[in-house]
Design an enzyme around this catalytic site. Structure first.
Site, PDB file in Angstrom:
ATOM      1  N   SER A  83      -4.364   0.762   7.391  1.00  0.00           N
ATOM      2  CA  SER A  83      -3.116   1.177   6.814  1.00  0.00           C
ATOM      3  C   SER A  83      -2.085   1.546   7.579  1.00  0.00           C
ATOM      4  O   SER A  83      -0.860   2.081   7.130  1.00  0.00           O
ATOM      5  CB  SER A  83      -3.166   2.404   5.674  1.00  0.00           C
ATOM      6  OG  SER A  83      -3.912   3.377   6.439  1.00  0.00           O
ATOM      7  N   THR A 199      -0.577   6.170   4.756  1.00  0.00           N
ATOM      8  CA  THR A 199       0.298   6.495   5.409  1.00  0.00           C
ATOM      9  C   THR A 199       0.223   7.614   6.397  1.00  0.00           C
ATOM     10  O   THR A 199      -0.377   8.604   5.697  1.00  0.00           O
ATOM     11  CB  THR A 199       1.699   6.506   4.728  1.00  0.00           C
ATOM     12  OG1 THR A 199       1.981   5.129   4.326  1.00  0.00           O
ATOM     13  CG2 THR A 199       2.845   6.565   5.515  1.00  0.00           C
ATOM     14  N   THR A 217       3.366   3.352   8.966  1.00  0.00           N
ATOM     15  CA  THR A 217       2.473   2.735   7.872  1.00  0.00           C
ATOM     16  C   THR A 217       2.535   1.331   8.166  1.00  0.00           C
ATOM     17  O   THR A 217       3.600   0.494   8.512  1.00  0.00           O
ATOM     18  CB  THR A 217       2.886   2.908   6.429  1.00  0.00           C
ATOM     19  OG1 THR A 217       1.707   2.641   5.724  1.00  0.00           O
ATOM     20  CG2 THR A 217       4.191   2.449   6.211  1.00  0.00           C
ATOM     21  N   ARG A 227       8.837  -6.791   1.399  1.00  0.00           N
ATOM     22  CA  ARG A 227       8.837  -5.587   0.679  1.00  0.00           C
ATOM     23  C   ARG A 227       8.872  -4.265   1.800  1.00  0.00           C
ATOM     24  O   ARG A 227       8.095  -4.171   2.736  1.00  0.00           O
ATOM     25  CB  ARG A 227       7.466  -5.257  -0.100  1.00  0.00           C
ATOM     26  CG  ARG A 227       7.526  -4.149  -0.696  1.00  0.00           C
ATOM     27  CD  ARG A 227       6.736  -2.966  -0.032  1.00  0.00           C
ATOM     28  NE  ARG A 227       6.288  -1.828  -1.040  1.00  0.00           N
ATOM     29  CZ  ARG A 227       5.882  -0.752  -0.461  1.00  0.00           C
ATOM     30  NH1 ARG A 227       5.455  -0.834   0.720  1.00  0.00           N
ATOM     31  NH2 ARG A 227       5.609   0.408  -1.135  1.00  0.00           N
ATOM     32  N   THR A 250       3.372  10.045   0.867  1.00  0.00           N
ATOM     33  CA  THR A 250       2.457   8.900   1.235  1.00  0.00           C
ATOM     34  C   THR A 250       2.239   8.458  -0.424  1.00  0.00           C
ATOM     35  O   THR A 250       2.484   9.226  -1.416  1.00  0.00           O
ATOM     36  CB  THR A 250       0.930   9.282   1.706  1.00  0.00           C
ATOM     37  OG1 THR A 250       0.381   8.118   1.706  1.00  0.00           O
ATOM     38  CG2 THR A 250       0.655  10.415   0.986  1.00  0.00           C
ATOM     39  N   GLY A 251       1.708   7.247  -0.641  1.00  0.00           N
ATOM     40  CA  GLY A 251       1.534   6.865  -1.874  1.00  0.00           C
ATOM     41  C   GLY A 251       2.553   5.727  -2.238  1.00  0.00           C
ATOM     42  O   GLY A 251       2.958   4.854  -1.508  1.00  0.00           O
TER      43      GLY A 251
HETATM   44  N1  ASP Z   1       4.038   4.863   1.034  1.00  0.00           N
HETATM   45  C1  ASP Z   1       3.596   3.622   1.603  1.00  0.00           C
HETATM   46  C2  ASP Z   1       4.434   2.647   1.017  1.00  0.00           C
HETATM   47  O1  ASP Z   1       4.902   2.796   0.103  1.00  0.00           O
HETATM   48  C3  ASP Z   1       2.206   3.340   1.459  1.00  0.00           C
HETATM   49  C4  ASP Z   1       1.075   4.459   1.470  1.00  0.00           C
HETATM   50  O2  ASP Z   1       1.542   5.743   1.764  1.00  0.00           O
HETATM   51  O3  ASP Z   1       0.246   4.114   1.189  1.00  0.00           O
HETATM   52  O4  ASP Z   1       4.679   1.613   1.916  1.00  0.00           O
END
Ligand code: ASP
Length: 339
Positions: A83, A199, A217, A227, A250-251
């Site tokens: 990731s 991330t 990330t 994207r 994160t997320g």
């Molecule tokens: N926040 C990151 C994104 O949207 C991904 C993640 O944290 O898993 O690219």
């Protein structure tokens, strides 16, 4: 009118100053140094190893900015981490595209988005900050800059990542459209489901009380080509204000961008919230706007104020963060969550 504006401004400044002054006891005898000494925190369990690299810088009295850069490079190089960095899962067309940002206490910042073929995007983000008049370089231009700066061009798609992508292609049902409903993410396995995120966001305060942050990330696995998530967006995935504190996220990056998440957390701390309270409130903003999405949507915030106090909060359980300071080098804590 002008008088009223001035009055409001003075009152607000006063309130912020008072809110922060209330914490002055946490300071070391007004020295401006963090009460607990240097500290570094980062998202998820792989933050433990990353923190140790950052700690090596902080423990010898180094700068927080050098610490977060060194720390972020650890998961970027980890071939088991799909990731972040080199072994990150590709987009739906098979391209590994990386996002990263770095920010210093004085507002200096740099970022790259959709960067291909460069294993350490955090280093390129720092070069953007220090060697260009810009904040964010993307795609081809970011790659061109990185190559000009001497970073090697590499194939980042590892055999394991390629295999996982090919497996995903067999069952892929991700047909994004402008009308994609966020609430479908988790149920259908779309990017952003609670098992499809990660991330590293890292925040540090050094022995001199200087704050800095970094975020890096590969974004969501199997994302649409082009994207970009929250991680390279200053104010969304990362924000640092030396007078107040720092935050990272994160997320599901789209939700964080929509709410200027990390900036919001820092501004809430400016108004007197603890790092924990600020993260909680920022999460609740997202939940409130996405009531149907919240059971399947993950967003987590991690924050540190200028006294080195730390807090975190997430929508879903399972978000953890690693803390490292002079007392303990390998701490991993579960974040509180809405559900
Ligand atoms: N926040 C990151 C994104 O949207 C991904 C993640 O944290 O898993 O690219």
């Amino acid at each position: 009118m002008a008088d009223r504006r001035d009055f409001l401004k003075a009152s607000l400044l006063g309130a912020s100053a008072l809110a922060l002054a209330g914490k002055a006891g946490a300071d070391t005898a007004g020295s401006g140094k963090p009460a607990g000494g240097a500290r570094v925190v980062s998202t998820w369990d792989f933050g433990v190893a990353a923190n140790q690299a950052a700690w090596a810088v902080l423990a010898r009295g180094g700068h927080a900015l050098d610490a977060v850069e060194a720390g972020a490079m650890v998961p970027e190089a980890d071939l088991k981490n799909h990731s972040v960095g080199r072994a990150g899962y590709p987009d739906r067309d098979g391209h590994v595209t990386l996002d990263a940002s770095i920010m210093d206490a004085d507002g200096s910042c740099g970022a790259v988005a959709a960067l291909e073929h460069i294993a350490h995007p955090i280093q390129v983000a720092r070069r953007v900050m220090e060697r260009t008049p810009h904040v964010l370089l993307v795609g081809e231009g970011a790659l061109q800059f990185a190559l000009e700066q001497g970073f090697p061009r590499e194939e980042l798609l590892t055999p394991e990542s390629e295999q996982a992508w090919k497996e995903w292609l067999k069952t892929a049902h991700y047909q994004p459209s402008a009308n994609s409903e966020v609430r479908d993410y988790g149920k259908t396995g779309l990017p952003g489901g609670k098992d499809n995120h990660d991330t590293i966001g890292m925040l540090a305060i050094d022995a001199s009380g200087r704050l800095a942050g970094a975020c890096t990330t590969s974004g969501m696995a199997w994302k649409m080509r082009g994207r970009v998530g929250d991680s390279p967006i200053i104010g969304a995935g990362l924000y640092v204000d030396g007078e107040v504190g720092a935050a990272t996220s994160t997320g599901v990056g789209e939700e964080v961008i929509r709410n200027a998440g990390s900036f919001l957390v820092v501004e809430l701390m400016r108004q007197g919230r603890s790092p924990q309270e600020a993260c909680h409130e920022a999460v609740m903003r997202i939940v409130k706007k996405r009531p149907g999405a919240s059971k399947d949507l993950q967003v987590g915030f991690l924050a540190m104020n200028r006294y080195g106090e730390v807090g975190a909060f997430a929508i879903q359980p399972g978000f953890s963060y690693a803390v490292c300071d002079a007392r303990k080098q390998d701490g991993l804590l579960p974040a509180k969550s809405v559900f």
